[in-house]
Design an enzyme around this catalytic site. Sequence first.
Site, short mmCIF file in Angstrom:
data_model
loop_
_atom_site.label_atom_id
_atom_site.label_comp_id
_atom_site.label_asym_id
_atom_site.label_seq_id
_atom_site.Cartn_x
_atom_site.Cartn_y
_atom_site.Cartn_z
N CYS A 226 -9.36 -6.63 -20.17
CA CYS A 226 -9.56 -6.53 -18.74
C CYS A 226 -8.29 -6.97 -18.01
CB CYS A 226 -10.69 -7.45 -18.31
SG CYS A 226 -12.14 -7.32 -19.32
N ARG B 261 -3.88 -0.89 -19.51
CA ARG B 261 -4.56 -1.73 -20.50
C ARG B 261 -5.90 -1.12 -20.92
NH1 ARG B 261 -2.93 -7.49 -19.32
NH2 ARG B 261 -5.00 -8.17 -19.87
N TRP C 42 -12.95 -4.03 -19.22
CA TRP C 42 -13.08 -3.32 -20.51
C TRP C 42 -14.29 -3.96 -21.14
CZ3 TRP C 42 -11.21 0.29 -23.96
CH2 TRP C 42 -11.42 0.06 -25.31
N ASN D 212 -11.77 -12.68 -17.83
CA ASN D 212 -11.39 -11.99 -19.07
C ASN D 212 -11.77 -12.91 -20.22
OD1 ASN D 212 -10.18 -10.10 -17.51
ND2 ASN D 212 -8.07 -10.60 -18.12
N GLY D 213 -12.27 -12.34 -21.31
CA GLY D 213 -12.58 -13.16 -22.48
C GLY D 213 -14.03 -13.05 -22.87
N GLU E 209 -3.59 3.84 -46.44
CA GLU E 209 -3.40 3.57 -45.02
C GLU E 209 -1.90 3.40 -44.70
OE1 GLU E 209 -4.83 3.88 -42.35
OE2 GLU E 209 -3.85 2.54 -40.95
N LYS F 82 0.03 5.68 -42.02
CA LYS F 82 0.74 5.09 -40.87
C LYS F 82 2.17 5.62 -40.82
CE LYS F 82 -1.46 3.81 -38.95
NZ LYS F 82 -2.83 3.66 -38.58
N GLU G 162 2.33 9.44 -39.93
CA GLU G 162 1.89 9.70 -38.57
C GLU G 162 2.99 9.39 -37.54
OE1 GLU G 162 -2.12 8.21 -36.51
OE2 GLU G 162 -1.38 6.78 -37.95
N HIS H 4 -0.60 10.94 -64.16
CA HIS H 4 -1.44 12.14 -64.24
C HIS H 4 -0.93 13.23 -63.30
CE1 HIS H 4 -4.17 9.96 -66.80
NE2 HIS H 4 -4.16 8.96 -65.92
N LYS I 56 -5.37 10.10 -29.46
CA LYS I 56 -5.97 8.79 -29.77
C LYS I 56 -7.42 8.94 -30.22
CE LYS I 56 -5.98 4.36 -30.14
NZ LYS I 56 -5.33 3.83 -31.36
O1 M6R Z 1 -11.60 6.53 -33.36
P1 M6R Z 1 -11.74 6.68 -34.85
O2 M6R Z 1 -11.58 5.41 -35.59
O3 M6R Z 1 -13.01 7.40 -35.21
O4 M6R Z 1 -10.55 7.64 -35.26
C1 M6R Z 1 -10.44 8.16 -36.54
C2 M6R Z 1 -9.07 8.75 -36.75
O5 M6R Z 1 -8.85 9.83 -35.89
C3 M6R Z 1 -7.97 7.72 -36.56
O6 M6R Z 1 -8.16 6.62 -37.38
C4 M6R Z 1 -6.59 8.32 -36.85
O7 M6R Z 1 -6.46 8.58 -38.22
C5 M6R Z 1 -5.52 7.35 -36.34
N1 M6R Z 1 -4.56 8.03 -35.56
C6 M6R Z 1 -4.79 6.65 -37.41
O8 M6R Z 1 -3.77 5.84 -36.96
#
Ligand code: M6R
Length: 596
Positions: free
Chosen positions: A2, A27, A71, A97-98, A469, A473, A476, A492, A591
């Site tokens: 928030c 934010r 938020w 906030n909090g 992961e 990362k 991406e 393999h 996002k």
């Molecule tokens: O909002 P969600 O956690 O459901 O999103 C899933 C994926 O789209 C999300 O984790 C995506 O892989 C990210 N960009 C990874 O950093």
Amino acid sequence: MCGIIGYTGPRVATEVILDALKKLEYRGYDSAGVAISGSSIQIHKDKGEISVMESTLPHFLGGVGIGHTRWATCGKPSKPNAHPFADCTGSIALVHNGIIENYAEIKRKLIEDGHIFTSETDTEVLVHLIEKHNHGDLRQALVAALSEVRGTYAIVLLQKDSDRILATRKENPLVVGLGVGENFVASDVTALLNYTNKVLYVMDDEIVELDPRKVTIYDPSGIPVERKPSLINWSADEAQKGGFEHFMLKEIFEQPEAIRNTLRSNLEAVESGNLLSKTDFPSIKIVACGTSYHAALVGKYVLEKVAKVPTTVELASEYRYGSGAKEHPLVVLISQSGETADTLAAAREARRRGCQTLAITNVVGSTLTREVDEVFYTRAGPEIGVAATKTFITQLIALYLIAMRVGDGRRSLSRDDLRAFRSELLRLPQVVRSVLDSSPQVEEATDMLVEARDIFFLGRNINFPIMLEGALKLKEISYIHAEGYAAGELKHGPLALLDSKTPTVAACPRDHTYDKMLSNVAEVQARDSPVLAIGFQGDRDLEQVASKVILVPEVPPLFSPFPITVALQLLSYYVAKRKGCSIDKPKNLAKSVTVE
Ligand code: M6R
């Protein structure tokens, strides 16, 4: 998170407040509101964007006011849940906030005393509690109220017929802006930069009194303290990022706080059995996409090890193609946004199959929360960078807590096990902080990766999904092709691709997988692929076999995903930065993915 602003001075307060709130929009928020002091307190608030609230804002003319962008954390996004809140008599109003952890208990007592509540929020109890203690000295009433409260906060409070504003904080940011004949208080310097660059940082448990002429800071024992103002020379863009170059880096550094908040707001429900009142399901299925899917894979290891429940993991986009087992598992759906189309479809399918459903999400009131039986909220705060970081680490916390709850419910954990598990969880903010402190070392290690076209990420057991992961990362945000593999799978197939231009990142914590990981490292180096190994501090052997090492604090094997994740996040970030990539908004990605 928030946003908060308070103003006292000669200007029309609503104008300052609206301007400041717009600076805090980045934010993330779901509702906004203002309160202006005069012969009475006038409040105006609404769900949605600031412009929605502004379009119906009456001409409040006072020069003393507070404003808030919310938020949602406690209670869905709605007009009644938006801040500010006033007491029963309309004499005081506040924004917050909090999280107030013990709000339900306080609210029960206040209702018995005749207080009337209009929202589902934890914040509203604060204003009523201050009202209860207010016998003429508002600062004393604030102190007395806070002595009954457990939680975290930044609070800004005003009263009618007064140009004085009070503010205080605990583990939430709060900064005072010093003007000439006017003063400000905000959650974030961004809100103040149009008016002043002279600020005072408020410390935990201090109380600040502001009027147009002066600002007084009181220490927790009520004694005024001297504080030298700081001069801010950040641009608005720099200020939004809290001085970090990108939101992603800021969010990586916010992880100790995000973990602490997620633990704080869920531990009680886990320990009292309020989360998952029934734990006798035959098995668990976890369903998710992308980074959330990787959290799910970690969850499988933890649930099977700790709670001894057979657990399977499925991609949300694939779940619908299964016929559904005869037995009815608990279906856990993970989505930081709560809006991912495939995960929503899976939630509906799980219910159609008659399964009990539990969502793990970071967004209160998101669509997913309405499609399931029960919700576990992570408390990472809004995540702006497209690459999930702090939401991932808090999803892990959620899964560890769920494992703790299920393990307790099914009696697969003894009291001692539970105590030890809990104390390791509570240690994690510190562990993560210490990895963050070593970020210069991680940055230096990027020399090995920045020119590569392809990189392999290897791990075993619980760190296999962590390396998936790590690879996601990196690809991406840096656009380098990266593949995560279970290290045992190397021979393999993928071994055929290794050469001196294809580096490997290997997770080598000193646990039951260590010897085998070391053999894998040797195997890779023998194909000329340089290895960057991530191991525990004090491990001298690793340096002998790997080309480069990153050392993170030692933790019990089950908890090693936490420090290793943070090292991998930093690694991806610094590689992408050196390549000059658009880190917060990678090309072709959004996002939240709201189409199937
Ligand atoms: O909002 P969600 O956690 O459901 O999103 C899933 C994926 O789209 C999300 O984790 C995506 O892989 C990210 N960009 C990874 O950093």
